[in-house]
Write a protein that holds these residues in place. Structure first.
Motif, short mmCIF file in Angstrom:
data_model
loop_
_atom_site.label_atom_id
_atom_site.label_comp_id
_atom_site.label_asym_id
_atom_site.label_seq_id
_atom_site.Cartn_x
_atom_site.Cartn_y
_atom_site.Cartn_z
N SER A 101 50.83 59.64 -1.15
CA SER A 101 50.22 59.37 0.15
C SER A 101 51.09 58.41 0.97
O SER A 101 51.08 58.46 2.20
CB SER A 101 48.80 58.83 -0.01
OG SER A 101 48.83 57.63 -0.73
N GLU A 130 44.19 62.45 -0.54
CA GLU A 130 44.68 61.07 -0.48
C GLU A 130 45.66 60.89 0.70
O GLU A 130 45.60 59.89 1.41
CB GLU A 130 45.39 60.76 -1.79
CG GLU A 130 45.20 59.33 -2.26
CD GLU A 130 45.95 59.12 -3.57
OE1 GLU A 130 45.56 59.75 -4.58
OE2 GLU A 130 46.94 58.36 -3.56
N ASP A 133 43.70 60.93 4.01
CA ASP A 133 43.02 59.63 4.21
C ASP A 133 44.01 58.57 4.69
O ASP A 133 43.72 57.81 5.61
CB ASP A 133 42.39 59.14 2.90
CG ASP A 133 41.09 59.88 2.59
OD1 ASP A 133 40.46 60.39 3.54
OD2 ASP A 133 40.72 59.95 1.40
N ARG A 134 45.15 58.54 4.03
CA ARG A 134 46.13 57.48 4.33
C ARG A 134 46.69 57.64 5.75
O ARG A 134 46.84 56.67 6.48
CB ARG A 134 47.26 57.59 3.30
CG ARG A 134 48.23 56.45 3.26
CD ARG A 134 47.73 55.34 2.37
NE ARG A 134 48.62 54.19 2.41
CZ ARG A 134 49.56 53.93 1.50
NH1 ARG A 134 49.72 54.74 0.47
NH2 ARG A 134 50.31 52.86 1.61
N LEU A 136 45.22 59.19 8.28
CA LEU A 136 44.14 58.89 9.23
C LEU A 136 43.90 57.40 9.35
O LEU A 136 43.58 56.89 10.43
CB LEU A 136 42.84 59.59 8.78
CG LEU A 136 42.79 61.11 9.06
CD1 LEU A 136 41.66 61.75 8.28
CD2 LEU A 136 42.63 61.37 10.55
N SER A 137 44.07 56.67 8.23
CA SER A 137 43.81 55.22 8.27
C SER A 137 44.83 54.49 9.15
O SER A 137 44.58 53.38 9.59
CB SER A 137 43.79 54.63 6.86
OG SER A 137 45.12 54.61 6.37
N ALA A 138 45.95 55.15 9.43
CA ALA A 138 46.94 54.55 10.34
C ALA A 138 46.66 54.93 11.79
O ALA A 138 47.45 54.60 12.68
CB ALA A 138 48.35 54.99 9.94
N GLY A 139 45.58 55.66 12.02
CA GLY A 139 45.22 56.03 13.39
C GLY A 139 45.93 57.28 13.88
O GLY A 139 46.00 57.52 15.08
N CYS A 182 36.68 63.62 5.89
CA CYS A 182 37.80 62.66 5.95
C CYS A 182 38.03 62.18 7.38
O CYS A 182 38.51 61.08 7.59
CB CYS A 182 39.10 63.31 5.48
SG CYS A 182 39.18 63.55 3.71
#
Ligand code: KIV
Length: 272
Positions: A101, A130, A133-134, A136-139, A182
């Motif tokens: 990821s 994974e 998710d990773r 997306l978590s950075a925008g 997600c």
């Protein structure tokens, strides 16, 4: 902050979901260079996909596997410079997100920073959760891709219709729901039975974009060279050609050759 640039409102992922909600179909096409992207964006397309199909239609490879991240970024940056209104989505090429990821995030950040694109797309379901998710978590907005996933061609062995049996169909449905949960903003459904695509599309709140997946997806996508009739040999049932550019371009080249050989070109008015 003020800007002197003329304001053209760009399509957002939020608007794409609103289009689904009101039943307005989403039109997406691939593009890989500035000139074509300018025409396609100017005509009012909603999404341009800088697909890894560039490996086939631009570079002449047999599969999508050889194209590199640097090459995708080159194509994407050219498209972004032309696209004023549409959302530009870029494929993460094979080998740039499956390993880990953190590699997936690194590859996505490079695409966003170096090309100026607005979202990335990757192939697969729970195997890539994974990474999804990773990223997306950075925008970074992510689009999924299920059904026929060409980066796995050597696992499938053929480009035939996927998810015809119950087991594969229910895995596809689970993967679509997982991608929705997600936070993906959309999913490409490639070459699956129309009934399954209809079922998936009505079971999730994010738009589905079909290619060979029937009329009930929330939008449709085609590869630019196919819909313009540049690629003559590729004739899947799902493809509708909107022009015969192969013939138009061949005629133009033939006339040009004739004019050069006969010394008709350039004429008096075409010289300095
Ligand atoms: O690479 C591509 O062009 C694609 C489309 C076929 C959806 O992924």
């Amino acid at each position: 902050m003020s800007s002197h640039k003329a304001e053209i409102k760009r399509i957002t992922t939020h608007q794409l979901r609103e289009m689904k909600n009101r039943g307005e179909k989403i039109a997406m096409l691939t593009a890989y260079d500035f000139s074509m992207a300018k025409i396609i964006d100017g005509a009012g397309i909603d999404i341009i996909l800088v697909g890894d199909s560039a490996s086939n239609v631009m570079a002449g490879h047999e599969t999508t596997l050889p194209i590199t991240l640097d090459q995708m970024i080159y194509h994407a940056a050219s498209v972004v410079r032309a696209a004023k209104r549409c959302l530009v989505v870029v494929d993460l090429p094979f080998g740039t997100y499956q390993g880990s990821s953190s590699e997936a995030l690194r590859s996505s950040i490079r695409i966003m920073k170096e090309s100026g694109a607005h979202a990335v797309k990757l192939e697969g379901g729970k195997e890539v959760k994974e990474s999804v998710d990773r990223i997306l978590s950075a925008g970074i907005p992510v689009m999924g891709h299920l059904g026929l996933t060409p980066q796995s061609i050597y696992k499938f062995g053929t480009y035939t219709v996927r998810a015809k049996d119950d087991a594969e169909a229910s895995k596809l449905m689970e993967d679509a729901k997982m991608l929705e949960q997600c936070g993906c903003f959309g999913i490409v459904l490639e070459k699956i039975p129309a009934d399954l695509a209809k079922n998936v599309s009505s079971s999730i709140s994010i738009p589905t974009i079909g290619i060979g997946a029937g009329p009930d997806c929330d939008g449709q996508v085609l590869v630019m060279q196919d819909m313009f009739g540049i690629t003559k040999e590729f004739k899947p049932r799902f493809l509708r050609r909107y022009a015969d550019l192969h013939k138009i371009m061949t005629d133009a080249v033939t006339r040009y050759i004739g004019d050069v050989k006969s010394k008709d070109f350039p004429n008096e008015n075409e010289k300095y």
